[in-house]
Write a protein that holds these residues in place. Structure first.
Motif, PDB file in Angstrom:
ATOM      1  N   ALA A  25       0.805  -1.231   0.000  1.00  0.00           N
ATOM      2  CA  ALA A  25       0.000   0.000   0.000  1.00  0.00           C
ATOM      3  C   ALA A  25       0.833   1.275   0.000  1.00  0.00           C
ATOM      4  CB  ALA A  25      -0.943   0.005   1.197  1.00  0.00           C
ATOM      5  N   THR A  26       1.995   1.248   0.623  1.00  0.00           N
ATOM      6  CA  THR A  26       2.792   2.480   0.723  1.00  0.00           C
ATOM      7  C   THR A  26       3.870   2.584  -0.348  1.00  0.00           C
ATOM      8  OG1 THR A  26       4.388   1.517   2.267  1.00  0.00           O
ATOM      9  CG2 THR A  26       2.429   2.584   3.213  1.00  0.00           C
ATOM     10  N   HIS A  27       3.992   1.563  -1.171  1.00  0.00           N
ATOM     11  CA  HIS A  27       5.001   1.588  -2.239  1.00  0.00           C
ATOM     12  C   HIS A  27       4.384   2.229  -3.481  1.00  0.00           C
ATOM     13  CE1 HIS A  27       7.875   0.173  -5.240  1.00  0.00           C
ATOM     14  NE2 HIS A  27       8.713  -0.014  -4.232  1.00  0.00           N
ATOM     15  N   PRO A  28       5.122   3.061  -4.189  1.00  0.00           N
ATOM     16  CA  PRO A  28       4.527   3.763  -5.335  1.00  0.00           C
ATOM     17  C   PRO A  28       4.126   2.858  -6.502  1.00  0.00           C
ATOM     18  CG  PRO A  28       6.865   4.276  -5.138  1.00  0.00           C
ATOM     19  CD  PRO A  28       6.492   3.479  -3.924  1.00  0.00           C
ATOM     20  N   THR A  29       4.757   1.693  -6.655  1.00  0.00           N
ATOM     21  CA  THR A  29       4.425   0.849  -7.803  1.00  0.00           C
ATOM     22  C   THR A  29       4.157  -0.612  -7.448  1.00  0.00           C
ATOM     23  OG1 THR A  29       6.763   0.374  -8.238  1.00  0.00           O
ATOM     24  CG2 THR A  29       5.793   2.276  -9.384  1.00  0.00           C
ATOM     25  N   ARG A  30       4.541  -1.057  -6.301  1.00  0.00           N
ATOM     26  CA  ARG A  30       4.417  -2.478  -5.942  1.00  0.00           C
ATOM     27  C   ARG A  30       2.950  -2.870  -5.844  1.00  0.00           C
ATOM     28  NH1 ARG A  30       7.967  -5.288  -1.173  1.00  0.00           N
ATOM     29  NH2 ARG A  30       8.256  -7.227  -2.303  1.00  0.00           N
ATOM     30  N   GLN A  31       2.613  -4.046  -6.404  1.00  0.00           N
ATOM     31  CA  GLN A  31       1.225  -4.503  -6.403  1.00  0.00           C
ATOM     32  C   GLN A  31       1.002  -5.814  -5.660  1.00  0.00           C
ATOM     33  OE1 GLN A  31       0.677  -4.109 -10.814  1.00  0.00           O
ATOM     34  NE2 GLN A  31      -1.166  -3.044 -10.105  1.00  0.00           N
ATOM     35  N   ALA A  32       2.073  -6.504  -5.285  1.00  0.00           N
ATOM     36  CA  ALA A  32       1.891  -7.793  -4.615  1.00  0.00           C
ATOM     37  C   ALA A  32       3.144  -8.172  -3.841  1.00  0.00           C
ATOM     38  CB  ALA A  32       1.561  -8.881  -5.641  1.00  0.00           C
ATOM     39  N   VAL A  33       2.929  -8.913  -2.779  1.00  0.00           N
ATOM     40  CA  VAL A  33       4.016  -9.510  -2.009  1.00  0.00           C
ATOM     41  C   VAL A  33       3.470 -10.818  -1.434  1.00  0.00           C
ATOM     42  CG1 VAL A  33       3.444  -8.328   0.156  1.00  0.00           C
ATOM     43  CG2 VAL A  33       5.787  -9.123  -0.240  1.00  0.00           C
ATOM     44  N   GLU A  34       4.330 -11.784  -1.253  1.00  0.00           N
ATOM     45  CA  GLU A  34       3.921 -13.068  -0.685  1.00  0.00           C
ATOM     46  C   GLU A  34       4.774 -13.365   0.537  1.00  0.00           C
ATOM     47  OE1 GLU A  34       3.162 -17.450  -2.477  1.00  0.00           O
ATOM     48  OE2 GLU A  34       5.204 -16.708  -2.721  1.00  0.00           O
ATOM     49  N   LEU A  35       4.091 -13.698   1.634  1.00  0.00           N
ATOM     50  CA  LEU A  35       4.761 -14.157   2.840  1.00  0.00           C
ATOM     51  C   LEU A  35       4.407 -15.631   3.030  1.00  0.00           C
ATOM     52  CD1 LEU A  35       3.957 -11.221   5.309  1.00  0.00           C
ATOM     53  CD2 LEU A  35       5.864 -11.428   3.721  1.00  0.00           C
ATOM     54  N   GLU A  36       5.376 -16.401   3.475  1.00  0.00           N
ATOM     55  CA  GLU A  36       5.166 -17.838   3.645  1.00  0.00           C
ATOM     56  C   GLU A  36       5.715 -18.267   4.996  1.00  0.00           C
ATOM     57  OE1 GLU A  36       5.523 -21.210   0.414  1.00  0.00           O
ATOM     58  OE2 GLU A  36       7.516 -20.645   1.134  1.00  0.00           O
ATOM     59  N   SER A  37       5.063 -19.219   5.612  1.00  0.00           N
ATOM     60  CA  SER A  37       5.476 -19.712   6.912  1.00  0.00           C
ATOM     61  C   SER A  37       6.778 -20.500   6.807  1.00  0.00           C
ATOM     62  CB  SER A  37       4.372 -20.605   7.492  1.00  0.00           C
ATOM     63  OG  SER A  37       4.714 -21.019   8.796  1.00  0.00           O
ATOM     64  N   ARG A  38       7.735 -20.112   7.663  1.00  0.00           N
ATOM     65  CA  ARG A  38       9.029 -20.819   7.731  1.00  0.00           C
ATOM     66  C   ARG A  38       9.412 -21.024   9.180  1.00  0.00           C
ATOM     67  NH1 ARG A  38      13.572 -17.861   4.926  1.00  0.00           N
ATOM     68  NH2 ARG A  38      14.673 -19.142   6.428  1.00  0.00           N
ATOM     69  N   ARG A  39       9.989 -22.173   9.447  1.00  0.00           N
ATOM     70  CA  ARG A  39      10.474 -22.489  10.789  1.00  0.00           C
ATOM     71  C   ARG A  39      11.926 -22.015  10.892  1.00  0.00           C
ATOM     72  NH1 ARG A  39       9.887 -28.421  13.500  1.00  0.00           N
ATOM     73  NH2 ARG A  39      10.100 -27.709  15.655  1.00  0.00           N
ATOM     74  N   LEU A  40      12.197 -21.196  11.895  1.00  0.00           N
ATOM     75  CA  LEU A  40      13.536 -20.653  12.075  1.00  0.00           C
ATOM     76  C   LEU A  40      14.155 -21.185  13.364  1.00  0.00           C
ATOM     77  CD1 LEU A  40      12.950 -16.888  11.181  1.00  0.00           C
ATOM     78  CD2 LEU A  40      13.755 -18.704   9.691  1.00  0.00           C
ATOM     79  N   GLY A  41      15.422 -21.570  13.277  1.00  0.00           N
ATOM     80  CA  GLY A  41      16.148 -21.998  14.464  1.00  0.00           C
ATOM     81  C   GLY A  41      16.489 -20.807  15.332  1.00  0.00           C
TER      82      GLY A  41
END
Length: 115
Positions: free
Chosen positions: A55-71
């Motif tokens: 929403a705050t980026h002038p041109t970006r239309q999509a982003v994907e976040l995915e669940s990851r297990r971190l040590g």
């Protein structure tokens, strides 16, 4: 894959934010009329982060976040073992998938106001 359900704003009956007794982090209850969903603070933080990235980026239309297990050595102290992180997929690829899912979605019929 399940058929996506699209909830118009008027379908959101209530949102409750609270910290359960004996816990330190906020939970969120979403009453959608046909179901109630409880989200953890980390999930809502990821939603806000994804929203801000688009929403705050002038041109970006999509982003994907995915669940990851971190040590322990991969995450900040006090952060959850499971994190929602950017996948690195191209914006175009994520946008195409999102638009396909959106097009398949069924708009949930709801009544405005409380019953």
């Amino acid at each position: 894959m399940e058929q996506p359900r699209v909830y118009p704003n008027e379908c959101v009956r209530r949102i409750i934010a609270f910290i359960p007794e004996g816990h330190m982090h906020t939970r969120f209850i979403l009453n959608l009329g046909d179901q109630v969903i409880v989200l953890h603070e980390a999930t809502v933080a990821a939603l806000v982060r994804a929203y801000a990235l688009v929403a705050t980026h002038p041109t970006r239309q999509a982003v994907e976040l995915e669940s990851r297990r971190l040590g322990k050595g991969e995450r900040k102290p006090g952060y959850a073992e499971w994190q929602l992180l950017e996948t690195g997929r191209s914006e175009e690829e994520v946008l195409e998938e999102a638009q396909r899912l959106w097009a398949r979605g069924v708009i949930v019929e709801c009544h405005s106001g409380s019953e």
